[in-house]
Design a protein around this motif. Structure first.
Motif, short mmCIF file in Angstrom:
data_model
loop_
_atom_site.label_atom_id
_atom_site.label_comp_id
_atom_site.label_asym_id
_atom_site.label_seq_id
_atom_site.Cartn_x
_atom_site.Cartn_y
_atom_site.Cartn_z
N TYR A 59 -0.64 6.55 1.82
CA TYR A 59 -1.26 7.45 2.80
C TYR A 59 -0.34 8.64 3.00
N SER A 67 3.82 4.52 1.86
CA SER A 67 3.02 3.38 1.44
C SER A 67 3.42 2.14 2.22
N ALA A 78 -7.43 3.48 9.23
CA ALA A 78 -7.36 4.90 8.90
C ALA A 78 -8.15 5.66 9.96
N HIS A 84 -5.76 8.66 2.16
CA HIS A 84 -5.22 7.39 1.69
C HIS A 84 -5.84 6.96 0.37
#
Length: 103
Positions: A59, A67, A78, A84
């Motif tokens: 992301y 990560s 998210a 991402h």
């Protein structure tokens, strides 16, 4: 009513999905994959739960790539605007809850 045996679901291609439910514009889908997805930004919120396997989620925050390794039972949320991409390590089964029609 529906019962889903997630451990036996296998797609014919990476990121194949089984639609489980759709309510008020929100979809709940079971995905099977053995390949990375693509960098993307959803047009809504996303909840990503690893049911089987292991997934490295990359992301970006303020342009910086990070990560995290997700194991069975781990959840990645998210928020709107979070760029991402998921990279499974081998086969993985993932439950995704997001706005219906999202990338």
């Amino acid at each position: 009513m529906k019962i889903v045996w997630s451990s036996t679901f296998t797609g014919s291609r990476a990121w194949d999905a089984l639609d489980i439910a759709n309510f008020d514009g929100t979809s709940v889908r079971l995905h099977w994959t053995n390949q990375p997805y693509q960098w993307h930004i959803n047009d809504g919120q996303e909840v990503f739960t690893v049911l089987q396997g292991c997934v490295e989620m990359f992301y970006r925050i303020a342009g910086e790539e990070k990560s995290v390794v997700l194991q069975v039972g781990d959840i990645f949320y998210a928020s709107v605007g979070t760029e991402h991409v998921a990279h499974p390590r081998g086969e993985a089964r993932i439950l995704v809850i997001e706005k219906a029609g999202s990338v």
